[in-house]
Every structure is written in C-alpha cells, then in structure tokens.
Design a protein around this motif. Structure first.
Motif, PDB file in Angstrom:
ATOM      1  N   MET A   1       0.848  -1.193   0.000  1.00  0.00           N
ATOM      2  CA  MET A   1       0.000   0.000   0.000  1.00  0.00           C
ATOM      3  C   MET A   1       0.881   1.240   0.000  1.00  0.00           C
ATOM      4  SD  MET A   1      -2.920   1.145   2.788  1.00  0.00           S
ATOM      5  CE  MET A   1      -1.709   1.514   4.065  1.00  0.00           C
ATOM      6  N   PRO A   2       0.657   2.172  -0.942  1.00  0.00           N
ATOM      7  CA  PRO A   2       1.484   3.367  -0.987  1.00  0.00           C
ATOM      8  C   PRO A   2       1.256   4.236   0.235  1.00  0.00           C
ATOM      9  CG  PRO A   2      -0.377   3.552  -2.487  1.00  0.00           C
ATOM     10  CD  PRO A   2      -0.367   2.141  -1.993  1.00  0.00           C
ATOM     11  N   VAL A   3       2.297   4.939   0.642  1.00  0.00           N
ATOM     12  CA  VAL A   3       2.205   5.852   1.768  1.00  0.00           C
ATOM     13  C   VAL A   3       2.358   7.274   1.226  1.00  0.00           C
ATOM     14  CG1 VAL A   3       3.223   6.597   3.943  1.00  0.00           C
ATOM     15  CG2 VAL A   3       3.142   4.162   3.378  1.00  0.00           C
TER      16      VAL A   3
ATOM     17  N   ALA B   1      -1.375   5.439  -8.465  1.00  0.00           N
ATOM     18  CA  ALA B   1      -1.466   4.350  -7.489  1.00  0.00           C
ATOM     19  C   ALA B   1      -2.837   3.681  -7.507  1.00  0.00           C
ATOM     20  CB  ALA B   1      -1.167   4.880  -6.089  1.00  0.00           C
ATOM     21  N   TYR B   2      -3.866   4.446  -7.863  1.00  0.00           N
ATOM     22  CA  TYR B   2      -5.235   3.919  -7.797  1.00  0.00           C
ATOM     23  C   TYR B   2      -5.921   3.959  -9.156  1.00  0.00           C
ATOM     24  CZ  TYR B   2      -4.353   4.544  -2.826  1.00  0.00           C
ATOM     25  OH  TYR B   2      -3.809   4.480  -1.580  1.00  0.00           O
ATOM     26  N   ARG B   3      -5.177   3.588 -10.187  1.00  0.00           N
ATOM     27  CA  ARG B   3      -5.728   3.616 -11.538  1.00  0.00           C
ATOM     28  C   ARG B   3      -6.986   2.759 -11.653  1.00  0.00           C
ATOM     29  NH1 ARG B   3      -2.227   5.907 -15.197  1.00  0.00           N
ATOM     30  NH2 ARG B   3      -3.432   5.037 -16.916  1.00  0.00           N
ATOM     31  N   ALA B   4      -7.019   1.657 -10.946  1.00  0.00           N
ATOM     32  CA  ALA B   4      -8.178   0.762 -11.023  1.00  0.00           C
ATOM     33  C   ALA B   4      -9.430   1.415 -10.448  1.00  0.00           C
ATOM     34  CB  ALA B   4      -7.887  -0.542 -10.279  1.00  0.00           C
ATOM     35  N   GLN B   5      -9.251   2.423  -9.596  1.00  0.00           N
ATOM     36  CA  GLN B   5     -10.386   3.146  -9.023  1.00  0.00           C
ATOM     37  C   GLN B   5     -10.887   4.257  -9.942  1.00  0.00           C
ATOM     38  OE1 GLN B   5     -11.681   2.118  -6.047  1.00  0.00           O
ATOM     39  NE2 GLN B   5     -10.121   0.529  -6.037  1.00  0.00           N
ATOM     40  N   VAL B   6     -10.149   4.482 -11.030  1.00  0.00           N
ATOM     41  CA  VAL B   6     -10.508   5.535 -11.985  1.00  0.00           C
ATOM     42  C   VAL B   6     -11.057   4.951 -13.283  1.00  0.00           C
ATOM     43  CG1 VAL B   6      -9.651   7.526 -13.293  1.00  0.00           C
ATOM     44  CG2 VAL B   6      -8.697   7.020 -11.025  1.00  0.00           C
TER      45      VAL B   6
ATOM     46  N   ALA C   1      -9.389  17.235 -12.437  1.00  0.00           N
ATOM     47  CA  ALA C   1      -9.913  16.722 -13.697  1.00  0.00           C
ATOM     48  C   ALA C   1      -8.806  16.234 -14.625  1.00  0.00           C
ATOM     49  CB  ALA C   1     -10.743  17.803 -14.389  1.00  0.00           C
ATOM     50  N   THR C   2      -7.759  17.033 -14.782  1.00  0.00           N
ATOM     51  CA  THR C   2      -6.696  16.638 -15.708  1.00  0.00           C
ATOM     52  C   THR C   2      -5.871  15.481 -15.149  1.00  0.00           C
ATOM     53  OG1 THR C   2      -5.327  18.445 -14.810  1.00  0.00           O
ATOM     54  CG2 THR C   2      -6.541  18.871 -16.846  1.00  0.00           C
ATOM     55  N   SER C   3      -5.757  15.396 -13.833  1.00  0.00           N
ATOM     56  CA  SER C   3      -5.046  14.259 -13.232  1.00  0.00           C
ATOM     57  C   SER C   3      -5.829  12.970 -13.454  1.00  0.00           C
ATOM     58  CB  SER C   3      -4.829  14.495 -11.741  1.00  0.00           C
ATOM     59  OG  SER C   3      -4.007  15.614 -11.512  1.00  0.00           O
ATOM     60  N   LEU C   4      -7.137  13.018 -13.233  1.00  0.00           N
ATOM     61  CA  LEU C   4      -7.979  11.835 -13.428  1.00  0.00           C
ATOM     62  C   LEU C   4      -7.976  11.373 -14.883  1.00  0.00           C
ATOM     63  CD1 LEU C   4     -10.978  12.886 -11.177  1.00  0.00           C
ATOM     64  CD2 LEU C   4      -9.555  10.867 -10.813  1.00  0.00           C
ATOM     65  N   ALA C   5      -7.889  12.323 -15.804  1.00  0.00           N
ATOM     66  CA  ALA C   5      -7.928  11.983 -17.228  1.00  0.00           C
ATOM     67  C   ALA C   5      -6.791  11.056 -17.645  1.00  0.00           C
ATOM     68  CB  ALA C   5      -7.892  13.262 -18.064  1.00  0.00           C
ATOM     69  N   LYS C   6      -5.731  11.017 -16.859  1.00  0.00           N
ATOM     70  CA  LYS C   6      -4.568  10.203 -17.193  1.00  0.00           C
ATOM     71  C   LYS C   6      -4.732   8.727 -16.836  1.00  0.00           C
ATOM     72  CE  LYS C   6      -1.608  14.236 -16.549  1.00  0.00           C
ATOM     73  NZ  LYS C   6      -0.552  14.906 -15.748  1.00  0.00           N
ATOM     74  N   ALA C   7      -5.881   8.377 -16.219  1.00  0.00           N
ATOM     75  CA  ALA C   7      -6.085   6.991 -15.802  1.00  0.00           C
ATOM     76  C   ALA C   7      -7.339   6.375 -16.419  1.00  0.00           C
ATOM     77  CB  ALA C   7      -6.150   6.896 -14.288  1.00  0.00           C
TER      78      ALA C   7
ATOM     79  N   ALA D   1       0.851  20.959  -8.679  1.00  0.00           N
ATOM     80  CA  ALA D   1       0.888  19.512  -8.886  1.00  0.00           C
ATOM     81  C   ALA D   1       0.472  18.752  -7.631  1.00  0.00           C
ATOM     82  CB  ALA D   1       2.297  19.078  -9.308  1.00  0.00           C
ATOM     83  N   GLN D   2       0.604  19.390  -6.457  1.00  0.00           N
ATOM     84  CA  GLN D   2       0.289  18.720  -5.191  1.00  0.00           C
ATOM     85  C   GLN D   2      -1.109  19.025  -4.663  1.00  0.00           C
ATOM     86  OE1 GLN D   2       3.454  20.514  -2.939  1.00  0.00           O
ATOM     87  NE2 GLN D   2       4.833  18.744  -3.179  1.00  0.00           N
ATOM     88  N   ILE D   3      -1.730  20.115  -5.113  1.00  0.00           N
ATOM     89  CA  ILE D   3      -2.922  20.638  -4.461  1.00  0.00           C
ATOM     90  C   ILE D   3      -4.131  19.702  -4.558  1.00  0.00           C
ATOM     91  CG2 ILE D   3      -3.819  21.953  -6.418  1.00  0.00           C
ATOM     92  CD1 ILE D   3      -3.655  23.082  -2.723  1.00  0.00           C
ATOM     93  N   GLY D   4      -4.154  18.831  -5.554  1.00  0.00           N
ATOM     94  CA  GLY D   4      -5.283  17.914  -5.692  1.00  0.00           C
ATOM     95  C   GLY D   4      -5.070  16.555  -5.047  1.00  0.00           C
ATOM     96  N   ALA D   5      -3.907  16.332  -4.461  1.00  0.00           N
ATOM     97  CA  ALA D   5      -3.560  14.995  -3.978  1.00  0.00           C
ATOM     98  C   ALA D   5      -4.489  14.510  -2.864  1.00  0.00           C
ATOM     99  CB  ALA D   5      -2.103  14.967  -3.511  1.00  0.00           C
ATOM    100  N   THR D   6      -4.761  15.351  -1.874  1.00  0.00           N
ATOM    101  CA  THR D   6      -5.590  14.908  -0.749  1.00  0.00           C
ATOM    102  C   THR D   6      -7.034  14.638  -1.159  1.00  0.00           C
ATOM    103  OG1 THR D   6      -4.162  16.007   0.864  1.00  0.00           O
ATOM    104  CG2 THR D   6      -6.398  15.498   1.560  1.00  0.00           C
ATOM    105  N   PRO D   7      -7.688  15.522  -1.942  1.00  0.00           N
ATOM    106  CA  PRO D   7      -9.028  15.175  -2.417  1.00  0.00           C
ATOM    107  C   PRO D   7      -9.055  13.898  -3.249  1.00  0.00           C
ATOM    108  CG  PRO D   7      -8.618  17.511  -2.728  1.00  0.00           C
ATOM    109  CD  PRO D   7      -7.316  16.905  -2.306  1.00  0.00           C
ATOM    110  N   LEU D   8      -8.017  13.673  -4.046  1.00  0.00           N
ATOM    111  CA  LEU D   8      -7.971  12.456  -4.853  1.00  0.00           C
ATOM    112  C   LEU D   8      -7.766  11.218  -3.984  1.00  0.00           C
ATOM    113  CD1 LEU D   8      -5.943  13.759  -7.904  1.00  0.00           C
ATOM    114  CD2 LEU D   8      -8.306  12.954  -7.933  1.00  0.00           C
ATOM    115  N   ALA D   9      -6.972  11.341  -2.935  1.00  0.00           N
ATOM    116  CA  ALA D   9      -6.821  10.221  -2.001  1.00  0.00           C
ATOM    117  C   ALA D   9      -8.157   9.887  -1.360  1.00  0.00           C
ATOM    118  CB  ALA D   9      -5.783  10.558  -0.934  1.00  0.00           C
TER     119      ALA D   9
END
Length: 307
Positions: A1-3, A16-21, A41-47, A249-257
């Motif tokens: 599990m990624p930390v 890390a969670y491509r299967a969830q996208v 949105a643009t981060s999710l588009a990559k998965a 690049a970091q600002i969306g990490a917590t909502p995406l987690a």
C-alpha cells in the motif's frame, strides 16, 4: 500500500489507484482554469475514466480544461454543465442536466467549487450569506439531488467499489471557516444516512496554493487578520498548515486520495489532510451539530431529504 504525505502529487495518487478511476464517471464542481477542480480533472484523465463532467459557473473558463482532458485521452468523455451554486434554481436545473448527461450513474462526486474571504457582507439570490451558500448549501442541495445516480452506480458496480462524495474543506476565516466546517459535518451526515446504499462521504483539506483563483482578490495584508480573528473566535492561536503552500501539482492529492483510496472506507465519514486521515476539531464532528446542520440546510434550501 502506498504511503502518501504532504509532498504527494495528484499524479502519484491517480497512478497508485488507476483501477479506481478506469471506466468510471466523475462529477467535479468548480473546474475553471486554474483551480483545484481543474487539477483534479486533468489528473484523473490520465487513468482512463469513462466520463469527467465539470459543473461550474462559466463555460469559457472550463473549456481549456475540457480541451486538456481531450488532449490527454480523446476517449474520455468531457462535459460541461453550467451552475451557480449560490442560486438554488440554477442548482436544481444543473442537477437535472447532470443526471441526463451521466445516464443517472455517478461513481464519484467531488464538491470542489467555492469562494473565500469575501470582503463585504454579501447575500445570495435567496438572501443567505454568500460563503455559506456557495461553499455548503449549494453543494448540500446538488449532492442530495444526485444521490439517486450515486446509489445506482454503487449498486451496479461489480467490483463493489461503492460511490463516493468528497467535500473540500479548509481552516481559514470566520464565515469561510464556518462554511468549511459545515462541509465536514455534512460529510458525516451523508455517510450516516447513505452508507447502506454503498455511498460514503469524506471531507478533504487540500492545503494552500497561490496558483488558483480562489484567493486572487486578496493581498498579503489581508491574511494578517487571520491571527486576530482566530484568537477572538476560538481562544487559540492560529497556526499555518505545514507545508505552508503546496504546488499546483500537489494541491489535488488529498481530495484524490479521499476519492480513490479503497483503504479509507470507515464506519463513519473521515477527514483527510496531507493525504492522511486525521481527526477534525471537536465541533466539526459533534453528533448533535451534524443533525442540526442537516435540518438547517434542508430548511434553507427548501427541500427535505429523508433517508
């Protein structure tokens, strides 16, 4: 599990969670460029999601984000729906359009839109203070109107991933802070009412970033008031987050987690900061306050949601 931690990027979470996208439908409010919503949105588009729908006020500000999604992966359906979250007639109209555009199936709803530190006391179209309206009440109404689509997605998902609601929160100013506290309480209330339908809700504090438009109307001197206001209202000294600022690049990490990490499903709603579950301040998780806020929100939007 990624930390993950305060330095994690949105791309790292999505990777890390491509299967969830993959193959799923995401609805994001407030995705103008640049914003946290556009980063999500643009981060999710990559998965390889099936559909990313952005509900926001101004089409022209969202079109660059839709174009970026198409450039990243032309197979991803990218849709815009106009909504003014401080006008509840607009919210109801948008909800109908979103349900139609998504065929009434939404896997993840991320309530990212908002305003902050409005300098003059301002009322919305209904006569309600504008920050409470746009940050909480508009999302309260929209989310509940979209619950049938969230429930349908959860019920039809063979992978049993369930559906999620992520409410972006924060910790600044009086009216803004109250509205963002409401986001946390709302998350608890949603999970308590809808977990049996496979829907869980999380509140996420993304951190601070100077690249988005949220605080573009402020100057550095405006932030000096935080210390006095916090001391007056809470009796405690205000302490800035660490890190003080996050990159775009970091600002969306917590909502995406919060949206994607399958290991954070709990018996109650969770609050995330720096990609980790943390316990919010006591008044933001008080059981009585959860119920009072729900009742007040129903009253102010003029609609009951008896789950």
């Amino acid at each position: 599990m990624p930390v993950f931690d305060a330095t994690t990027t949105s791309e790292q979470v999505v990777d890390a969670y491509r299967a969830q996208v993959q193959g799923r439908t995401f609805v994001i409010t407030g995705g103008s460029q640049p914003s946290i919503g556009s980063s999500l949105a643009t981060s999710l588009a990559k998965a390889s999601p099936a559909h990313i729908l952005i509900a926001s006020r101004t089409a022209a500000k969202v079109e660059p984000v839709l174009a970026a999604i198409r450039e990243i992966d032309s197979s991803v359906k990218a849709t815009f729906v106009q909504v003014d979250l401080s006008n509840y007639a607009s919210v109801r109209k948008a909800a109908g359009e979103i349900l139609n555009a998504t065929a009434s199936k939404i896997d993840v709803l991320i309530n990212s839109a908002g305003n902050m530190a409005i300098k003059e006391y301002t009322l919305d179209a209904q006569g309600i203070e504008i920050q409470l309206s746009a940050n909480h009440l508009g999302h309260f109404l929209l989310t509940n109107l979209l619950v049938p689509a969230l429930s349908a997605a959860a019920a039809s998902d063979k992978s049993k991933r369930g559906a999620r609601v992520v409410n972006l929160s924060s910790n600044l100013w009086t009216a803004y802070g109250q509205a963002k506290t409401a986001n946390i309480l709302f998350s608890y209330a949603l999970t308590q009412r809808l977990e049996h339908q496979g829907i869980t809700a999380f509140a996420a504090h993304p951190g601070s970033n100077l690249d988005t438009n949220l605080g573009s109307h402020l100057v550095l001197e405006d932030y000096d008031d935080i210390f006095e206001i916090t001391k007056r209202n809470t009796g405690q000294d205000f302490v800035f987050d660490e890190p003080r600022f996050k990159s775009y690049a970091q600002i969306g990490a917590t909502p995406l987690a919060a949206a994607l990490n399958p290991d954070i499903v709990t018996a109650g709603a969770s609050y995330l900061q720096n990609c980790q579950i943390v316990e919010p301040i006591e008044h933001a998780r008080d059981a009585e306050a959860v119920e009072k806020l729900w009742d007040l929100s129903e009253e102010l939007v003029g609609q009951k949601f008896p789950y």
